[in-house]
Design a protein around this motif. Structure first.
Motif, PDB file in Angstrom:
ATOM      1  N   SER A   1       8.443   8.823  -2.668  1.00 17.96           N
ATOM      2  CA  SER A   1       8.047   9.745  -1.559  1.00 17.96           C
ATOM      3  C   SER A   1       6.539   9.407  -0.516  1.00 17.96           C
ATOM      4  O   SER A   1       5.672   8.414  -1.524  1.00 17.96           O
ATOM      5  CB  SER A   1       8.055  11.522  -1.742  1.00 17.96           C
ATOM      6  OG  SER A   1       7.664  11.752  -0.657  1.00 17.96           O
ATOM      7  N   THR A   2       6.585  10.088   1.012  1.00 23.11           N
ATOM      8  CA  THR A   2       5.822   9.221   1.196  1.00 23.11           C
ATOM      9  C   THR A   2       4.577  10.481   1.346  1.00 23.11           C
ATOM     10  O   THR A   2       4.906  11.457   1.733  1.00 23.11           O
ATOM     11  CB  THR A   2       5.493   8.666   2.811  1.00 23.11           C
ATOM     12  OG1 THR A   2       6.872   7.461   2.381  1.00 23.11           O
ATOM     13  CG2 THR A   2       4.785   7.949   3.190  1.00 23.11           C
ATOM     14  N   HIS A   3       3.508  11.032   0.529  1.00 20.95           N
ATOM     15  CA  HIS A   3       2.099  11.261   0.958  1.00 20.95           C
ATOM     16  C   HIS A   3       1.822  11.922   2.344  1.00 20.95           C
ATOM     17  O   HIS A   3       1.309  13.083   2.436  1.00 20.95           O
ATOM     18  CB  HIS A   3       0.811  11.356  -0.426  1.00 20.95           C
ATOM     19  CG  HIS A   3       1.847  11.065  -1.487  1.00 20.95           C
ATOM     20  ND1 HIS A   3       1.105  10.236  -2.654  1.00 20.95           N
ATOM     21  CD2 HIS A   3       2.534  11.121  -1.627  1.00 20.95           C
ATOM     22  CE1 HIS A   3       1.785   9.563  -3.492  1.00 20.95           C
ATOM     23  NE2 HIS A   3       2.825  10.838  -3.273  1.00 20.95           N
ATOM     24  N   ASP A   4       1.214  10.458   2.926  1.00 22.07           N
ATOM     25  CA  ASP A   4       1.040  10.359   4.134  1.00 22.07           C
ATOM     26  C   ASP A   4       1.780  11.682   4.742  1.00 22.07           C
ATOM     27  O   ASP A   4       0.677  11.830   5.654  1.00 22.07           O
ATOM     28  CB  ASP A   4       0.781   8.949   5.286  1.00 22.07           C
ATOM     29  CG  ASP A   4      -0.363   8.600   4.059  1.00 22.07           C
ATOM     30  OD1 ASP A   4      -0.697   9.703   2.873  1.00 22.07           O
ATOM     31  OD2 ASP A   4      -0.342   7.049   4.134  1.00 22.07           O
TER      32      ASP A   4
ATOM     33  N   HIS B   1       2.611   3.460  -2.764  1.00 16.23           N
ATOM     34  CA  HIS B   1       3.087   3.455  -4.399  1.00 16.23           C
ATOM     35  C   HIS B   1       4.236   4.180  -5.523  1.00 16.23           C
ATOM     36  O   HIS B   1       3.896   5.421  -4.627  1.00 16.23           O
ATOM     37  CB  HIS B   1       1.132   3.516  -4.867  1.00 16.23           C
ATOM     38  CG  HIS B   1       0.493   2.995  -4.673  1.00 16.23           C
ATOM     39  ND1 HIS B   1       0.047   2.815  -3.855  1.00 16.23           N
ATOM     40  CD2 HIS B   1      -0.264   1.421  -4.939  1.00 16.23           C
ATOM     41  CE1 HIS B   1      -0.623   1.758  -2.927  1.00 16.23           C
ATOM     42  NE2 HIS B   1      -1.044   1.165  -3.998  1.00 16.23           N
TER      43      HIS B   1
ATOM     44  N   ASP C   1       0.651  -1.153  -0.141  1.00 13.99           N
ATOM     45  CA  ASP C   1       0.065  -0.140  -0.172  1.00 13.99           C
ATOM     46  C   ASP C   1       1.142   0.900  -0.230  1.00 13.99           C
ATOM     47  O   ASP C   1       0.563   1.808   1.033  1.00 13.99           O
ATOM     48  CB  ASP C   1      -1.029   0.010   0.830  1.00 13.99           C
ATOM     49  CG  ASP C   1      -2.330   0.782   0.684  1.00 13.99           C
ATOM     50  OD1 ASP C   1      -2.200   1.237   1.698  1.00 13.99           O
ATOM     51  OD2 ASP C   1      -1.964   1.549   0.132  1.00 13.99           O
TER      52      ASP C   1
HETATM   53  C1  H2B Z   1      -5.905   5.186   1.300  1.00 15.65           C
HETATM   54  C2  H2B Z   1      -4.249   4.610   1.201  1.00 15.65           C
HETATM   55  O1  H2B Z   1      -3.752   3.388   1.938  1.00 15.65           O
HETATM   56  C3  H2B Z   1      -3.528   5.950   1.106  1.00 15.65           C
HETATM   57  O2  H2B Z   1      -3.124   6.409   0.421  1.00 15.65           O
HETATM   58  C4  H2B Z   1      -1.153   5.102   0.805  1.00 15.65           C
HETATM   59  C5  H2B Z   1      -1.562   4.873  -0.693  1.00 15.65           C
HETATM   60  N1  H2B Z   1      -0.336   4.896  -1.528  1.00 15.65           N
HETATM   61  C6  H2B Z   1       0.406   6.382  -1.247  1.00 15.65           C
HETATM   62  N2  H2B Z   1       2.287   5.781  -1.907  1.00 15.65           N
HETATM   63  C7  H2B Z   1       2.062   6.646  -1.074  1.00 15.65           C
HETATM   64  N3  H2B Z   1       3.526   6.728  -2.094  1.00 15.65           N
HETATM   65  N4  H2B Z   1       2.641   7.069  -0.446  1.00 15.65           N
HETATM   66  C8  H2B Z   1       1.777   7.328   0.777  1.00 15.65           C
HETATM   67  O3  H2B Z   1       1.307   8.298   1.818  1.00 15.65           O
HETATM   68  C9  H2B Z   1       0.373   6.359   0.046  1.00 15.65           C
HETATM   69  N5  H2B Z   1      -0.840   5.815   1.298  1.00 15.65           N
END
Ligand code: H2B
Length: 100
Positions: free
Chosen positions: A74-77, A59, A57
């Motif tokens: 990079s990690t979007h969260d 991407h 999870d």
């Molecule tokens: C809802 C889902 O679990 C989140 O949006 C995941 C999906 N894939 C992701 N991928 C990346 N690169 N960063 C994230 O923060 C992330 N969050």
């Protein structure tokens, strides 16, 4: 999930930089450009990474034209580099071992 600490950037990120990954300007992200023999090899790489990414999870942001694949991680969260990016980058280098 939090961004990499300064210490982690030295221990976890440096090996990736030595392996051809580069820091992205103005962003806490890393990028690597792979060149394969043909589209078939490039897409096979993308397929393997895509399955791993979905299992994690986590991407990639990527661009493909014919035998070239540019991967940005990079990690979007957490709006920056995390251990998940290190894990996926390491997997990319294993999955992309046929790249020139
Ligand atoms: C809802 C889902 O679990 C989140 O949006 C995941 C999906 N894939 C992701 N991928 C990346 N690169 N960063 C994230 O923060 C992330 N969050």
């Amino acid at each position: 999930m939090s961004t990499l600490t300064i210490a982690q950037r030295q221990t976890l990120l440096q090996p990736l930089l030595n392996a051809g990954w580069a820091l992205v300007a103005n962003r806490d992200a890393i990028q690597k450009k792979y060149v394969f023999g043909d589209f078939n090899e490039a897409f096979g790489f993308m397929t393997r990474v895509a399955l791993k990414a979905d299992k994690m999870d986590h991407h990639p942001e990527w661009f493909n034209v014919y035998n070239r694949v540019e991967v940005t991680l990079s990690t979007h969260d957490c709006n920056g580099l995390s251990e998940k990016d290190v894990t996926l980058a390491t997997f990319c280098d294993t999955a992309g071992s046929k790249a020139t």
